[in-house]
Design a protein around this motif. Structure first.
Motif, PDB file in Angstrom:
ATOM      1  N   GLU A   1       0.822  -1.209   0.000  1.00 16.83           N
ATOM      2  CA  GLU A   1       0.000   0.000   0.000  1.00 16.83           C
ATOM      3  C   GLU A   1       0.857   1.259   0.000  1.00 16.83           C
ATOM      4  O   GLU A   1       0.594   2.221  -0.743  1.00 16.83           O
ATOM      5  CB  GLU A   1      -0.928  -0.011   1.225  1.00 16.83           C
ATOM      6  CG  GLU A   1      -2.036  -1.050   1.123  1.00 16.83           C
ATOM      7  CD  GLU A   1      -2.806  -1.204   2.422  1.00 16.83           C
ATOM      8  OE1 GLU A   1      -2.337  -0.660   3.463  1.00 16.83           O
ATOM      9  OE2 GLU A   1      -3.859  -1.873   2.410  1.00 16.83           O
ATOM     10  N   ARG A   2       1.897   1.276   0.812  1.00 14.52           N
ATOM     11  CA  ARG A   2       2.751   2.468   0.878  1.00 14.52           C
ATOM     12  C   ARG A   2       3.571   2.629  -0.398  1.00 14.52           C
ATOM     13  O   ARG A   2       3.801   3.748  -0.869  1.00 14.52           O
ATOM     14  CB  ARG A   2       3.662   2.391   2.109  1.00 14.52           C
ATOM     15  CG  ARG A   2       2.887   2.558   3.416  1.00 14.52           C
ATOM     16  CD  ARG A   2       3.784   2.564   4.632  1.00 14.52           C
ATOM     17  NE  ARG A   2       4.398   1.284   4.881  1.00 14.52           N
ATOM     18  CZ  ARG A   2       5.700   1.079   5.031  1.00 14.52           C
ATOM     19  NH1 ARG A   2       6.557   2.092   4.926  1.00 14.52           N
ATOM     20  NH2 ARG A   2       6.175  -0.128   5.274  1.00 14.52           N
ATOM     21  N   TYR A   3       4.013   1.507  -0.957  1.00 15.07           N
ATOM     22  CA  TYR A   3       4.794   1.587  -2.203  1.00 15.07           C
ATOM     23  C   TYR A   3       3.913   2.080  -3.356  1.00 15.07           C
ATOM     24  O   TYR A   3       4.314   2.951  -4.133  1.00 15.07           O
ATOM     25  CB  TYR A   3       5.379   0.215  -2.534  1.00 15.07           C
ATOM     26  CG  TYR A   3       6.380   0.234  -3.668  1.00 15.07           C
ATOM     27  CD1 TYR A   3       7.610   0.861  -3.517  1.00 15.07           C
ATOM     28  CD2 TYR A   3       6.102  -0.376  -4.885  1.00 15.07           C
ATOM     29  CE1 TYR A   3       8.544   0.875  -4.542  1.00 15.07           C
ATOM     30  CE2 TYR A   3       7.025  -0.372  -5.924  1.00 15.07           C
ATOM     31  CZ  TYR A   3       8.236   0.258  -5.742  1.00 15.07           C
ATOM     32  OH  TYR A   3       9.158   0.291  -6.759  1.00 15.07           O
ATOM     33  N   ALA A   4       2.711   1.533  -3.472  1.00 12.84           N
ATOM     34  CA  ALA A   4       1.811   1.970  -4.539  1.00 12.84           C
ATOM     35  C   ALA A   4       1.493   3.453  -4.403  1.00 12.84           C
ATOM     36  O   ALA A   4       1.439   4.182  -5.403  1.00 12.84           O
ATOM     37  CB  ALA A   4       0.523   1.145  -4.502  1.00 12.84           C
TER      38      ALA A   4
ATOM     39  N   HIS B   1      -3.354   6.254 -14.223  1.00 17.10           N
ATOM     40  CA  HIS B   1      -3.043   6.912 -12.955  1.00 17.10           C
ATOM     41  C   HIS B   1      -4.111   7.920 -12.540  1.00 17.10           C
ATOM     42  O   HIS B   1      -4.193   8.304 -11.373  1.00 17.10           O
ATOM     43  CB  HIS B   1      -1.687   7.622 -13.043  1.00 17.10           C
ATOM     44  CG  HIS B   1      -1.663   8.746 -14.025  1.00 17.10           C
ATOM     45  ND1 HIS B   1      -1.497   8.530 -15.383  1.00 17.10           N
ATOM     46  CD2 HIS B   1      -1.798  10.085 -13.862  1.00 17.10           C
ATOM     47  CE1 HIS B   1      -1.521   9.700 -16.012  1.00 17.10           C
ATOM     48  NE2 HIS B   1      -1.698  10.656 -15.112  1.00 17.10           N
ATOM     49  N   SER B   2      -4.935   8.366 -13.490  1.00 14.20           N
ATOM     50  CA  SER B   2      -5.959   9.362 -13.179  1.00 14.20           C
ATOM     51  C   SER B   2      -7.268   8.731 -12.700  1.00 14.20           C
ATOM     52  O   SER B   2      -8.211   9.456 -12.377  1.00 14.20           O
ATOM     53  CB  SER B   2      -6.230  10.230 -14.410  1.00 14.20           C
ATOM     54  OG  SER B   2      -6.764   9.448 -15.481  1.00 14.20           O
ATOM     55  N   ARG B   3      -7.348   7.402 -12.638  1.00 10.09           N
ATOM     56  CA  ARG B   3      -8.566   6.757 -12.173  1.00 10.09           C
ATOM     57  C   ARG B   3      -8.802   7.078 -10.698  1.00 10.09           C
ATOM     58  O   ARG B   3      -7.847   7.173  -9.914  1.00 10.09           O
ATOM     59  CB  ARG B   3      -8.475   5.241 -12.375  1.00 10.09           C
ATOM     60  CG  ARG B   3      -8.558   4.834 -13.842  1.00 10.09           C
ATOM     61  CD  ARG B   3      -8.414   3.321 -14.010  1.00 10.09           C
ATOM     62  NE  ARG B   3      -9.361   2.567 -13.190  1.00 10.09           N
ATOM     63  CZ  ARG B   3     -10.643   2.422 -13.467  1.00 10.09           C
ATOM     64  NH1 ARG B   3     -11.148   2.984 -14.567  1.00 10.09           N
ATOM     65  NH2 ARG B   3     -11.430   1.721 -12.671  1.00 10.09           N
ATOM     66  N   PRO B   4     -10.072   7.214 -10.273  1.00 13.45           N
ATOM     67  CA  PRO B   4     -10.365   7.636  -8.896  1.00 13.45           C
ATOM     68  C   PRO B   4      -9.732   6.763  -7.822  1.00 13.45           C
ATOM     69  O   PRO B   4      -9.262   7.270  -6.811  1.00 13.45           O
ATOM     70  CB  PRO B   4     -11.898   7.575  -8.832  1.00 13.45           C
ATOM     71  CG  PRO B   4     -12.348   7.746 -10.244  1.00 13.45           C
ATOM     72  CD  PRO B   4     -11.300   7.097 -11.081  1.00 13.45           C
ATOM     73  N   ARG B   5      -9.723   5.428  -8.030  1.00 13.18           N
ATOM     74  CA  ARG B   5      -9.216   4.529  -6.989  1.00 13.18           C
ATOM     75  C   ARG B   5      -8.013   3.740  -7.491  1.00 13.18           C
ATOM     76  O   ARG B   5      -7.823   2.569  -7.137  1.00 13.18           O
ATOM     77  CB  ARG B   5     -10.324   3.570  -6.531  1.00 13.18           C
ATOM     78  CG  ARG B   5     -11.538   4.273  -5.938  1.00 13.18           C
ATOM     79  CD  ARG B   5     -12.437   3.308  -5.194  1.00 13.18           C
ATOM     80  NE  ARG B   5     -11.761   2.739  -4.031  1.00 13.18           N
ATOM     81  CZ  ARG B   5     -12.311   1.817  -3.223  1.00 13.18           C
ATOM     82  NH1 ARG B   5     -13.539   1.381  -3.474  1.00 13.18           N
ATOM     83  NH2 ARG B   5     -11.651   1.348  -2.190  1.00 13.18           N
ATOM     84  N   ILE B   6      -7.184   4.385  -8.283  1.00 14.68           N
ATOM     85  CA  ILE B   6      -6.086   3.648  -8.918  1.00 14.68           C
ATOM     86  C   ILE B   6      -5.118   3.071  -7.892  1.00 14.68           C
ATOM     87  O   ILE B   6      -4.618   1.958  -8.063  1.00 14.68           O
ATOM     88  CB  ILE B   6      -5.341   4.530  -9.949  1.00 14.68           C
ATOM     89  CG1 ILE B   6      -4.377   3.666 -10.766  1.00 14.68           C
ATOM     90  CG2 ILE B   6      -4.622   5.679  -9.271  1.00 14.68           C
ATOM     91  CD1 ILE B   6      -5.028   2.536 -11.521  1.00 14.68           C
ATOM     92  N   THR B   7      -4.835   3.791  -6.810  1.00 16.33           N
ATOM     93  CA  THR B   7      -3.910   3.243  -5.820  1.00 16.33           C
ATOM     94  C   THR B   7      -4.467   1.967  -5.213  1.00 16.33           C
ATOM     95  O   THR B   7      -3.750   0.961  -5.063  1.00 16.33           O
ATOM     96  CB  THR B   7      -3.611   4.278  -4.723  1.00 16.33           C
ATOM     97  OG1 THR B   7      -3.053   5.445  -5.315  1.00 16.33           O
ATOM     98  CG2 THR B   7      -2.624   3.719  -3.702  1.00 16.33           C
TER      99      THR B   7
ATOM    100  N   ALA C   1       0.851   2.437 -12.854  1.00 10.98           N
ATOM    101  CA  ALA C   1       0.918   3.838 -12.422  1.00 10.98           C
ATOM    102  C   ALA C   1       1.395   4.769 -13.517  1.00 10.98           C
ATOM    103  O   ALA C   1       0.982   5.941 -13.554  1.00 10.98           O
ATOM    104  CB  ALA C   1       1.840   3.959 -11.210  1.00 10.98           C
ATOM    105  N   ARG C   2       2.250   4.290 -14.428  1.00 12.63           N
ATOM    106  CA  ARG C   2       2.897   5.251 -15.329  1.00 12.63           C
ATOM    107  C   ARG C   2       2.536   5.093 -16.797  1.00 12.63           C
ATOM    108  O   ARG C   2       2.856   5.974 -17.603  1.00 12.63           O
ATOM    109  CB  ARG C   2       4.415   5.173 -15.171  1.00 12.63           C
ATOM    110  CG  ARG C   2       5.024   3.868 -15.598  1.00 12.63           C
ATOM    111  CD  ARG C   2       6.482   3.743 -15.149  1.00 12.63           C
ATOM    112  NE  ARG C   2       7.018   2.454 -15.518  1.00 12.63           N
ATOM    113  CZ  ARG C   2       7.525   2.172 -16.708  1.00 12.63           C
ATOM    114  NH1 ARG C   2       7.587   3.106 -17.628  1.00 12.63           N
ATOM    115  NH2 ARG C   2       7.974   0.970 -16.984  1.00 12.63           N
ATOM    116  N   ILE C   3       1.865   4.011 -17.191  1.00 11.35           N
ATOM    117  CA  ILE C   3       1.546   3.815 -18.603  1.00 11.35           C
ATOM    118  C   ILE C   3       0.150   4.343 -18.888  1.00 11.35           C
ATOM    119  O   ILE C   3      -0.805   4.042 -18.170  1.00 11.35           O
ATOM    120  CB  ILE C   3       1.669   2.331 -18.984  1.00 11.35           C
ATOM    121  CG1 ILE C   3       3.134   1.895 -18.927  1.00 11.35           C
ATOM    122  CG2 ILE C   3       1.102   2.078 -20.366  1.00 11.35           C
ATOM    123  CD1 ILE C   3       3.360   0.441 -19.218  1.00 11.35           C
ATOM    124  N   GLY C   4       0.011   5.092 -19.949  1.00  9.27           N
ATOM    125  CA  GLY C   4      -1.288   5.618 -20.336  1.00  9.27           C
ATOM    126  C   GLY C   4      -1.824   6.597 -19.305  1.00  9.27           C
ATOM    127  O   GLY C   4      -1.084   7.345 -18.674  1.00  9.27           O
TER     128      GLY C   4
END
Length: 645
Positions: free
Chosen positions: A277-280, A356-362, A350-353
């Motif tokens: 969780e912390r890494y993501a 990363h902007s999705r609401p719950r991506i993390t 996280a970095r492709i496309g």
């Protein structure tokens, strides 16, 4: 001195150059590759490279294209997510360079070649994503893309973090990890994200320069960005930028140091999921920084590159220790593979496309990475379950045994002593060979499991079986083969993955999947020898043919050299088995390969016919209607290459 290579067809030489160059680009990066080194490895002079590629950029385009050939061939053989993952896992190990070339080196292509490679890769991603969508109808398009990206990232992890594992074990472990991604339970859609905080215009000037450099390195690649570019983007004119960082390399070093400083470490009182969780969270927050950290390290000066590698290795070891504390059944290398695969999924999602902007991506990334590590909160059933190559091979052996068990007891004495598909053996002798082979295989398997060597030599076993009468050979075959198949079926998942068997005639023990594959080759072809005596139109089972093609192009590649005679052809040939994703290459030796883009001939017909050809069993009298060979060899030429056994 460069040794002059034998003259080969232009298309074959072009492909060889591209595949050799791919390994160089992967290891050294575009600017570190010398055409002379590529030429020397192939056995030609550097100027001769230009007969096939107009410049180094075009050679890189060829390298990427041949890699995508493997991905394309893998997907062409898949009719489900299970099949796609299985074939892609094999392709990922056969061409470990592909992912790095697509992410790091594609920037060096000419515009036309870059557009073509990117469009081709996007098409393959869409095809794979469609398999994910079909397997997961419970998910919307966005969450399907998250899983597809995560599964691709897991399969691509050997491209960036290769491990020293036997091929079959590596492939099967990747397959399980990627399957876990496909089954991961993702959180439900959430509300729109809060507006991003405004930038920090009051950052110290050195921080502004570094932040600007990181953004440009991430967007364009380190090699394409100059200090002037960074200064202009940061609003610093002239040589003032050098007051903060004396060289561009110092900026790259600072970026890597910053990324390393933000990597969380395990907390003893917390589970592995807390670490994930912390890494993501930090990778999503600093996606450009970690994009540079993942892809641009090859450009670091040697000393800094070693320091970064040492720090990364220490970090991975901490993850491995934390994972094994919760999953003590994992070996160190098994845990390391899962750690690399999980972190690869974090980085790529996280970095492709624009995922990363999705609401719950993390939260979605955490779910995917935790599933890879075996620490997820449940999985979604996606059908009958993924099986490994060993599993599928053992299942095929069971099918063949059951088919013969239904046939052999009803054979008459005349049929047992009559001809079979093996030209020199009556039908009972074929069964005797299968029975003695099963007994020898079972003794070898038992020795691998217990350490107890076989009680009899192979020759003693053969002599004993040859002394039996025809009826006893048939009856005893059923018992011997049943015992072997049952022993294979009794193996645990771990044994199927890790067990290696010493066959006595190879330089090293062979992985269980390949040992079972050798038995399948023998059983499938000799079962055909039996059935064709009763039905002239008999064919190999389609699944057995598919498996044998995979084995012969994989862990049993050496067998094609035993079965084929390259010297009977006047010149090399590459024969595409149309629609199968496999080909035969006949040159210095004979091989079964995947993904050929420039064949010199085409075998049109079912894959089972091609496998029987390799086994010397596609005689004129047993060739299905519609089987043809066109190009620079004939079907009769190929029959001479594969005389059979």
């Amino acid at each position: 001195m460069t040794t002059r290579a034998a003259r080969r067809p232009a298309a074959e030489r072009r492909r060889e150059l591209a595949e050799v160059a791919a390994a160089h680009f992967h290891r050294l990066g575009f600017h570190g590759v010398a055409l002379a080194d590529v030429a020397a490895e192939v056995g030609i002079t550097a100027p001769a490279v230009y007969r096939h590629f107009r410049n180094k950029n075009a050679l890189l385009a060829g390298a990427i294209a041949t890699g995508l050939d493997h991905v394309e061939a893998a997907l062409s053989r898949a009719d489900s997510l299970d099949g796609a993952l299985e074939h892609l896992a094999e392709a990922a190990l056969r061409r470990r360079d592909v992912w790095v070339l697509l992410q790091r080196e594609v920037r060096h292509l000419d515009d036309r070649d870059r557009d073509e490679a990117s469009a081709r890769f996007r098409r393959l991603v869409r095809e794979f994503t469609a398999h994910v969508a079909a397997a997961r109808p419970d998910l919307d398009d966005g969450r399907v893309r998250v899983l597809a990206t995560g599964a691709f990232a897991v399969l691509a992890s050997p491209s960036t973090q290769p491990l020293d594992l036997p091929h079959e074990a590596y492939r099967d472990a990747l397959l399980r990890a990627a399957t876990a991604v496909g089954q991961a339970e993702l959180p439900p859609p959430g509300p729109p994200p809060a507006p991003a905080a405004a930038g920090r215009p009051d950052l110290p000037r050195a921080e502004q320069v570094l932040a600007t450099a990181i953004a440009l390195f991430h967007r364009h690649g380190y090699a394409a960005v100059s200090m002037d570019d960074i200064g202009a983007a940061a609003g610093i004119a002239g040589p003032s930028i050098y007051h903060h960082f004396p060289t561009k390399a110092h900026l790259l070093i600072a970026a890597h140091e910053r990324a390393a400083a933000q990597v969380p470490v395990p907390r003893p009182e917390k589970p592995v999921r807390d670490l994930v969780e912390r890494y993501a969270a930090v990778v999503v927050r600093e996606r450009e920084l970690f994009g540079v950290h993942v892809t641009e390290g090859i450009h670091l000066p040697a000393g800094a590159r070693q320091s970064v590698a040492d720090a990364a290795g220490q970090d991975v070891r901490r993850w491995v220790a934390a994972l094994r504390a919760e999953r003590p059944e994992l070996t160190a290398v098994d845990a390391e593979l899962l750690v690399h695969a999980a972190r690869s999924a974090v980085h790529d999602i996280a970095r492709i496309g624009r995922l990363h902007s999705r609401p719950r991506i993390t939260d979605e990334i955490v779910a995917v990475a935790s599933a890879v590590l075996g620490k997820g909160r449940g999985t979604h059933g996606v059908g009958p379950g993924m099986t490994t190559l060993a599993d599928r091979t053992i299942a095929a052996l069971r099918t063949i045994h059951d088919d013969l068990a239904a046939t052999v007891p009803g054979l008459s004495d005349a049929e047992l002593t009559g001809p079979s598909g093996a030209a020199e053996w009556p039908l009972a002798q074929v069964l005797s060979h299968l029975g003695s082979g099963a007994e020898i295989a079972l003794a070898g398997l038992t020795a691998a499991l217990t350490g107890t060597p076989p009680a009899e030599s192979n020759q003693d076993v053969w002599d004993r079986w040859n002394a039996k009468g025809p009826r006893a050979q048939a009856t005893d075959f059923l018992d011997s083969d049943a015992a072997l198949v049952a022993a294979y079926e009794a193996l645990t998942a771990e044994q199927r993955e890790t067990l290696a068997v010493d066959l006595g005639f190879l330089p090293a023990p062979l992985a269980l999947a390949s040992v079972a594959g050798m038995r399948l080759n023998e059983a499938a072809l000799h079962a055909w020898d039996v059935r064709v005596a009763l039905d002239p139109a008999a064919a190999l089972p389609a699944e057995a043919a598919q498996l044998l093609a995979e084995h012969l192009s994989g862990g049993l590649a050496f067998m094609a050299g035993f079965l084929g005679r390259a010297d009977v052809l006047a010149k090399p040939a590459t024969v595409d088995v149309a629609g199968s994703g496999f080909a035969l290459t006949i040159g210095d030796g004979v091989a079964v390969t995947t993904a050929v883009s420039d064949p010199t001939a085409t075998f049109a017909g079912p894959l089972e016919s091609a496998i029987r050809l390799i086994g010397g069993r596609l005689t004129a009298g047993h060739t299905p209607n519609g089987v043809t060979v066109t190009g620079d060899v004939t079907l009769d030429d190929l029959r001479k290459v594969f005389p059979g056994f």
